[in-house]
Design an enzyme around this catalytic site. Structure first.
Site, short mmCIF file in Angstrom:
data_model
loop_
_atom_site.label_atom_id
_atom_site.label_comp_id
_atom_site.label_asym_id
_atom_site.label_seq_id
_atom_site.Cartn_x
_atom_site.Cartn_y
_atom_site.Cartn_z
N LYS A 42 0.28 -2.36 0.04
CA LYS A 42 0.93 -3.34 -0.83
C LYS A 42 0.53 -3.13 -2.30
O LYS A 42 0.20 -4.05 -3.02
CB LYS A 42 0.57 -4.76 -0.38
CG LYS A 42 1.03 -5.04 1.04
CD LYS A 42 0.90 -6.50 1.40
CE LYS A 42 1.34 -6.81 2.79
NZ LYS A 42 2.64 -6.34 3.19
N CYS A 43 0.58 -1.87 -2.71
CA CYS A 43 0.13 -1.47 -4.05
C CYS A 43 1.31 -0.85 -4.80
O CYS A 43 2.23 -0.32 -4.18
CB CYS A 43 -1.00 -0.45 -3.87
SG CYS A 43 -1.61 0.31 -5.40
N GLY A 44 1.26 -0.90 -6.10
CA GLY A 44 2.29 -0.23 -6.89
C GLY A 44 2.33 1.27 -6.64
O GLY A 44 3.35 1.92 -6.86
#
Length: 177
Positions: free
Chosen positions: A38-40
């Site tokens: 759930k990271c850029g």
């Protein structure tokens, strides 16, 4: 592990929570990456898989990416190990090994990560991982040869990986006895 001489001396936990000896990868060039779902930078899973597949096609069995999910950066990997595996497979077709959730910094940091950070400190000698998707290139003999920040896209690493693959593993020293 103060006596470690290469990454192949370590046994981080696999997706089932069991020790997984990295000695199984001895003789291969590795790219070790701390990951998060759930990271850029999460789309880098796709770039890592493409890099892995491209090099596997031209140099079968000589290179592998090892993913280590980590929840230490903004809580961006909250899922359980089995959910992480499913996410990587469904969303990015990941076929390289994804290990169990791992701490890369702090008092509970996995010994493998303590080792690779000390062997190749970051900017200004920083020995901590700054964010998700930092990458460490490991030689055939288990030495840390390069480290890249999260912003370095996997697709730009092909030349560095191929250069490392072209090198032969250090020959063992033969005794005169």
């Amino acid at each position: 592990m103060a006596s470690a001489t290469s990454v192949f001396d370590f046994k981080p936990l696999n997706k089932k929570g069991e020790p997984a000896p990295l000695s199984a990868y001895a003789g291969k060039v590795l790219l070790i990456v701390n990951t998060a779902s759930k990271c850029g930078f999460t789309p880098q899973y796709g770039g890592l898989e493409a890099l892995y597949q491209k090099i596997e096609a031209s140099h079968p069995g000589e290179f592998v990416v090892l993913g280590f999910p980590c929840n230490q950066f903004g809580g961006q990997e909250p899922a359980a190990d089995d959910q992480i595996q499913e996410f990587c497979q469904i969303n990015y077709g990941v076929s390289f090994p994804i290990f169990g959730k791992t701490e890369v910094n702090g008092d509970n940091a996995d010994p493998l990560w303590e080792y690779i950070k000390s062997e190749k400190p970051g900017l200004m000698g920083m020995k901590r991982v700054k964010w998700n998707f930092e990458k460490f290139l490991i030689s055939r003999d288990g030495k840390v040869v390069e480290r890249w920040a999260s912003t370095k896209k996997p697709e730009t690493l092909e030349g560095d990986v191929l250069k490392e693959i072209a090198k032969k593993a250090a020959e063992p020293v033969k005794s005169e006895l």
